[in-house]
Write an enzyme that holds these catalytic residues in place. Structure first.
Site, PDB file in Angstrom:
ATOM      1  N   SER A  89      49.267  29.892  43.218  1.00 54.33           N
ATOM      2  CA  SER A  89      48.034  30.180  42.614  1.00 54.33           C
ATOM      3  C   SER A  89      46.961  29.864  44.055  1.00 54.33           C
ATOM      4  O   SER A  89      47.014  29.066  44.974  1.00 54.33           O
ATOM      5  CB  SER A  89      47.444  29.179  41.618  1.00 54.33           C
ATOM      6  N   HIS A 114      49.264  34.731  43.084  1.00 48.72           N
ATOM      7  CA  HIS A 114      47.911  35.237  41.342  1.00 48.72           C
ATOM      8  C   HIS A 114      46.984  34.450  42.103  1.00 48.72           C
ATOM      9  O   HIS A 114      46.750  33.755  42.692  1.00 48.72           O
ATOM     10  CB  HIS A 114      48.735  33.417  40.716  1.00 48.72           C
ATOM     11  N   ASP A 116      42.944  33.660  41.142  1.00 47.65           N
ATOM     12  CA  ASP A 116      41.852  33.549  39.632  1.00 47.65           C
ATOM     13  C   ASP A 116      40.655  33.621  40.114  1.00 47.65           C
ATOM     14  O   ASP A 116      39.726  33.489  40.996  1.00 47.65           O
ATOM     15  CB  ASP A 116      41.894  31.998  39.815  1.00 47.65           C
ATOM     16  N   MET A 118      37.357  34.231  38.053  1.00 52.60           N
ATOM     17  CA  MET A 118      36.565  32.964  37.348  1.00 52.60           C
ATOM     18  C   MET A 118      34.982  33.283  36.951  1.00 52.60           C
ATOM     19  O   MET A 118      34.131  33.757  38.458  1.00 52.60           O
ATOM     20  CB  MET A 118      35.878  31.978  37.064  1.00 52.60           C
ATOM     21  N   HIS A 147      44.094  36.760  37.311  1.00 53.90           N
ATOM     22  CA  HIS A 147      44.286  36.755  35.831  1.00 53.90           C
ATOM     23  C   HIS A 147      42.733  36.296  35.489  1.00 53.90           C
ATOM     24  O   HIS A 147      41.702  35.604  36.330  1.00 53.90           O
ATOM     25  CB  HIS A 147      44.846  35.097  36.056  1.00 53.90           C
ATOM     26  N   MET A 149      39.534  34.946  34.096  1.00 52.66           N
ATOM     27  CA  MET A 149      39.134  34.773  32.808  1.00 52.66           C
ATOM     28  C   MET A 149      37.456  34.597  33.276  1.00 52.66           C
ATOM     29  O   MET A 149      35.996  34.039  33.460  1.00 52.66           O
ATOM     30  CB  MET A 149      38.796  32.951  33.548  1.00 52.66           C
ATOM     31  N   MET A 222      48.703  29.764  28.749  1.00 52.71           N
ATOM     32  CA  MET A 222      47.909  28.673  29.657  1.00 52.71           C
ATOM     33  C   MET A 222      48.029  27.383  29.194  1.00 52.71           C
ATOM     34  O   MET A 222      48.693  26.894  28.146  1.00 52.71           O
ATOM     35  CB  MET A 222      46.161  28.740  29.349  1.00 52.71           C
ATOM     36  N   ASP A 256      51.113  28.839  33.401  1.00 51.79           N
ATOM     37  CA  ASP A 256      50.086  28.824  34.620  1.00 51.79           C
ATOM     38  C   ASP A 256      49.374  27.195  34.108  1.00 51.79           C
ATOM     39  O   ASP A 256      48.370  27.147  33.281  1.00 51.79           O
ATOM     40  CB  ASP A 256      48.813  29.656  34.397  1.00 51.79           C
TER      41      ASP A 256
END
Length: 305
Positions: A89, A114, A116, A118, A147, A149, A222, A256
């Site tokens: 990550s 990975h 993230d 957000m 990913h 979010m 998750m 994750d």
């Protein structure tokens, strides 16, 4: 005459006139140089064509430039199920040196990176967006496992596709009404669709997305509440992984949150094959050994099941 074994793979590749990207899976590049997102996992039942070198020879064709390295490629045994994929990550990396951190992870054996994303609304934290993905893409051809979010994932499809994202995983909690449109647009932009589920969301909510006419290709379970790194692993989420693996034997199942040497075995035994690890990798004195340990745990669990 029906095609079998390596012939099926060869026929599929020639029909699509694809390129092959050197990762642990074959990523089908459908004409977009920055996208390596459509995955063909292949296995060979023909006993005469089991070795890697023989498969390489079989797949060599003027239509199919082959970029397979001895170190990064292996065959998938049908008995093993889907391949282990370790995705550090990048949220835990040094953002001031993101490109070099990405290269370091890949050199240490990572399969995916990975990312993230957000929005500060679906989760309270605010991280990166398409501009950072675009910048990183200039420095790597790696699979960027994104990913999202975010509250409105549809708004991100076009910019993420243009930026060079490989995978686009959205949350089922915000997509119950429009997931069909979302999946269609993700695929149209050359990305691989996945759906994520929070710890408190019933796993049954992802079934329609996996079983639909135009399905997602990965489910992310998750194992912590999304939005922050460094949280403690929630073992109660493993029941979801077990249910998914039993119901969908060939599905990519990602986990994750809180994954590391002390928690990987329970996740691998439950059936997870895609492992996101942040603090446990980037905070380790020897991150390459952690990546190797994570992969061996997944592979060992697959062989024992």
């Amino acid at each position: 005459m029906p095609l079998c074994g390596w012939m099926k793979v060869f026929h599929e590749l020639v029909q699509r006139k694809v390129q092959l990207h050197n990762t642990r899976q074959l990523f089908l590049n459908l004409g977009k140089p920055k996208s390596h997102s459509h995955v063909l996992e292949y296995s060979f039942n023909d006993k005469e064509h089991q070795t890697e070198e023989e498969v390489k020879n079989l797949l060599r064709s003027p239509l199919i430039p082959l970029f397979l390295s001895h170190r990064r490629t292996r065959l998938l045994n049908p008995e093993m199920g889907v391949a282990a994929k370790i995705a550090p990550s990048m949220l835990s990396s040094d953002f001031a040196n993101l490109a070099s951190e990405a290269k370091r992870m890949l050199s240490l054996g990572a399969d995916w990176l990975h990312m993230d994303i957000m929005d500060g609304h679906f989760v309270p934290n605010l991280t990166i967006g398409a501009p950072v993905i675009e910048s990183l893409r200039k420095h790597t051809t790696a699979y960027l496992d994104c990913h999202l979010m975010v509250t409105n994932p549809l708004d991100y499809v076009d910019p993420m596709g243009k930026a060079g994202a490989s995978g686009f995983t959205f949350h089922v909690e915000v997509s119950k009404e429009n997931w069909q449109e979302l999946v269609q647009k993700i695929k149209a932009k050359g990305m691989r669709p996945g759906v994520a589920v929070k710890p408190g969301t019933p796993i049954e909510e992802v079934y329609p997305l996996v079983e639909g006419e135009n399905p997602v290709e990965m489910v992310l379970v998750m194992t912590v509440e999304p939005g922050f790194g460094g949280q403690k692993f929630m073992p109660e989420t493993m029941e979801k992984v077990q249910v998914l693996r039993k119901k969908y034997p060939s599905l990519d199942i990602e986990v994750d949150g809180g994954l590391g040497p002390s928690t990987i075995d329970v996740a691998a035994s439950a059936g997870a094959n895609c492992i996101v690890a942040g603090s446990s990798v980037f905070g380790a004195s020897k991150p390459g050994q952690v990546i190797s340990l994570l992969r061996k745990s997944v592979q060992g669990a697959q062989q024992n099941n």
